[in-house]
Design a protein around this motif. Structure first.
Motif, mmCIF file in Angstrom:
data_model
loop_
_atom_site.group_PDB
_atom_site.id
_atom_site.type_symbol
_atom_site.label_atom_id
_atom_site.label_comp_id
_atom_site.label_asym_id
_atom_site.label_seq_id
_atom_site.Cartn_x
_atom_site.Cartn_y
_atom_site.Cartn_z
ATOM 1 N N SER A 10 -7.896 5.110 -4.963
ATOM 2 C CA SER A 10 -8.709 4.077 -4.556
ATOM 3 C C SER A 10 -9.663 4.498 -3.342
ATOM 4 O O SER A 10 -10.771 4.300 -3.389
ATOM 5 C CB SER A 10 -7.999 2.778 -4.165
ATOM 6 N N VAL A 11 -9.014 5.149 -2.458
ATOM 7 C CA VAL A 11 -9.799 5.756 -1.162
ATOM 8 C C VAL A 11 -10.668 6.743 -1.666
ATOM 9 O O VAL A 11 -11.759 6.867 -1.327
ATOM 10 C CB VAL A 11 -8.664 6.202 -0.117
ATOM 11 N N LEU B 209 -13.882 4.973 -3.611
ATOM 12 C CA LEU B 209 -14.768 4.386 -2.709
ATOM 13 C C LEU B 209 -15.315 5.311 -1.950
ATOM 14 O O LEU B 209 -16.688 4.972 -1.489
ATOM 15 C CB LEU B 209 -13.698 3.427 -1.904
ATOM 16 N N ARG C 173 -17.375 -1.212 -6.040
ATOM 17 C CA ARG C 173 -17.561 -0.069 -5.219
ATOM 18 C C ARG C 173 -18.798 0.055 -4.548
ATOM 19 O O ARG C 173 -19.029 0.536 -3.340
ATOM 20 C CB ARG C 173 -16.937 1.032 -5.660
ATOM 21 N N ALA D 247 -12.802 3.739 4.480
ATOM 22 C CA ALA D 247 -12.370 3.859 3.098
ATOM 23 C C ALA D 247 -11.057 3.479 3.080
ATOM 24 O O ALA D 247 -10.447 2.624 1.980
ATOM 25 C CB ALA D 247 -12.852 4.997 2.257
ATOM 26 N N ASN E 172 -1.991 5.589 -5.821
ATOM 27 C CA ASN E 172 -2.923 4.484 -6.343
ATOM 28 C C ASN E 172 -3.931 4.227 -5.153
ATOM 29 O O ASN E 172 -5.014 4.067 -5.577
ATOM 30 C CB ASN E 172 -2.160 3.297 -6.820
ATOM 31 N N LEU E 173 -3.323 4.333 -4.019
ATOM 32 C CA LEU E 173 -4.183 4.095 -2.568
ATOM 33 C C LEU E 173 -5.107 5.113 -2.460
ATOM 34 O O LEU E 173 -6.286 4.923 -2.196
ATOM 35 C CB LEU E 173 -3.118 3.747 -1.479
ATOM 36 N N SER F 170 -9.367 0.001 1.499
ATOM 37 C CA SER F 170 -8.563 0.071 0.491
ATOM 38 C C SER F 170 -7.051 -0.356 0.681
ATOM 39 O O SER F 170 -6.698 -1.082 0.038
ATOM 40 C CB SER F 170 -8.381 1.750 -0.215
ATOM 41 N N THR G 145 -19.083 -2.407 -1.742
ATOM 42 C CA THR G 145 -18.201 -2.035 -0.602
ATOM 43 C C THR G 145 -18.511 -0.997 0.213
ATOM 44 O O THR G 145 -18.360 -0.924 1.295
ATOM 45 C CB THR G 145 -16.726 -2.082 -1.035
ATOM 46 N N ALA H 115 0.697 -1.234 0.064
ATOM 47 C CA ALA H 115 -0.028 -0.042 0.144
ATOM 48 C C ALA H 115 0.686 1.285 0.005
ATOM 49 O O ALA H 115 0.369 2.322 -0.526
ATOM 50 C CB ALA H 115 -0.896 -0.142 1.339
ATOM 51 N N GLU I 217 -7.429 -4.060 0.672
ATOM 52 C CA GLU I 217 -7.196 -4.398 -0.772
ATOM 53 C C GLU I 217 -5.752 -4.625 -1.330
ATOM 54 O O GLU I 217 -5.619 -5.673 -2.235
ATOM 55 C CB GLU I 217 -8.272 -3.848 -1.502
ATOM 56 N N ALA I 218 -5.241 -3.384 -1.196
ATOM 57 C CA ALA I 218 -3.883 -3.410 -1.921
ATOM 58 C C ALA I 218 -2.924 -4.120 -1.252
ATOM 59 O O ALA I 218 -2.069 -4.809 -1.897
ATOM 60 C CB ALA I 218 -3.500 -1.836 -1.723
#
Length: 372
Positions: A79-80, A83, A294, A316, A75-76, A320, A297, A66, A323-324
């Motif tokens: 994603s956060v 979401l 999403r 979130a 990228n994290l 995330s 989730t 992450a 997941e990462a």
């Protein structure tokens, strides 16, 4: 016989569950921290039992997956942000006790409207700022209309919104699949591909060289807006009243049907914004996987945060991160993806389960004597 029945003895139960009248915030925090520690211990035992790997090394790999590089961090954050955006969308409906399980389809409809504008209007001489504005309006309306359909049936015919919104997801997926064939590029590929790669018409601009920064800024602004809307506006108050009791809302003069339609319009509109950001600001294309689960989730994110938009940032981030990190575990150790999902599931189980102990307590009876 009657004498024997009247003197029958009953045993007291060993314990009973009682709802807490109130728990200090510090104690609630300790319970939540304790649940995370317990989850990590159980995950360590499972890891050693199933793989023989060092649990500490596994956890270090999760953190590296992450936060290991600046690219991974961005990228994290992306994603956060995405979401969180969908979580913000479903929160007004959930607070109203309207179970909107259709965020996945609403996001796809917003993304489909965005992609359509990029493909059709991107060939014209329209300025990019005007194209982006048109795409945003189209995505908001597409998501809102998709959410209004089950809302109208709920408000007028008392249909089951859970099933209705869930089924709308599959209709949305098939619409995206259909237009992926209509707009496929190159022909015969069955997919749309990157839209306007040469001209970048309809692409959200990067800020300071960071592609996702625009997405993050917009979602942060939405977070502040949603917090103020839910907690300090008249509409937010009406949502709370309808969520507590529709009969009470009617008694004090609220138009419940109007509140349901307005709230679902907002919920779908924010989902449409998420679709706009995913297509224009992230991938510059659309597929049936653009929403990426999403919409489902987000239900967990919103519920764990107790419908507080600022707390949703943390929930979130947690999901995330898991997941990462889970993906990195599979890659680094050559393990089946299912194993990383097992670890994620254990952690989430403990986090969700701890809410029981925050809201309830187990009381052991002082005496186990038999009562006549």
């Amino acid at each position: 016989m009657s004498s024997n029945v009247s003197t029958a003895k009953k045993k007291e139960p060993l314990f009973h569950v009682a709802k807490r009248e109130g728990i200090p915030p510090f104690n609630a925090t300790l319970i939540r921290i304790g649940s995370v520690v317990a989850a990590l211990i159980v995950c360590a035992i499972v890891t050693m039992a199933l793989t023989g790997e060092n649990p500490i090394k596994v956890y270090a790999t999760m953190i590296d997956g992450a936060f290991g590089t600046s690219r991974r961090i961005w990228n994290l954050l992306q994603s956060v942000a995405m979401l969180l955006c969908v979580s913000l969308a479903v929160t007004p409906a959930f607070k109203m006790r309207f179970w909107n399980i259709g965020a996945e389809g609403q996001v796809l409809m917003g993304g489909l409207a965005t992609a359509g504008c990029m493909i059709i209007l991107g060939k014209t001489n329209m300025p990019n700022w005007l194209l982006l504005l048109t795409m945003l309006v189209a995505s908001v309306l597409a998501g809102a209309i998709w959410a209004l359909i089950p809302a109208v049936f709920k408000a007028t015919l008392e249909t089951n919104e859970t099933l209705f919104t869930l089924m709308m997801n599959y209709v949305g997926i098939q619409l995206v699949a259909y237009f992926s064939r209509v707009w496929e590029n190159p022909k015969g590929s069955g997919s749309i591909g990157i839209i306007n790669p040469e001209t970048m018409k309809g692409w959200l601009p990067s800020i300071a060289g960071k592609q996702y920064l625009f997405n993050i800024i917009i979602v942060l602004a939405l977070t502040v807006f949603m917090y103020v809307y839910l907690n300090y506006s008249k509409h937010g108050y009406e949502i709370s009243v309808v969520g507590e009791s529709q009969n009470t809302a009617r008694y004090i003069g609220l138009n419940v049907k109007k509140v349901i339609l307005r709230t679902m319009f907002l919920s779908g509109a924010v989902c449409g914004i998420a679709g706009f950001l995913l297509v224009s600001g992230t991938s510059q294309t659309i597929t049936t996987e653009t929403a990426g689960g999403r919409g489902f989730t987000a239900i967990m994110v919103s519920w764990l945060a107790k419908f507080d938009p600022f707390v949703m940032i943390l929930t979130a981030l947690l999901l995330s991160f898991l997941e990462a990190g889970a993906g990195q575990i599979s890659t680094s150790f050559g393990l089946n993806k299912s194993f990383s999902d097992i670890l994620t599931g254990i952690i989430l189980f403990f986090i969700i389960g701890c809410e029981f102990f925050v809201n309830y307590e187990i009381k052991f009876n002082k005496s186990s004597k038999e009562v006549k």
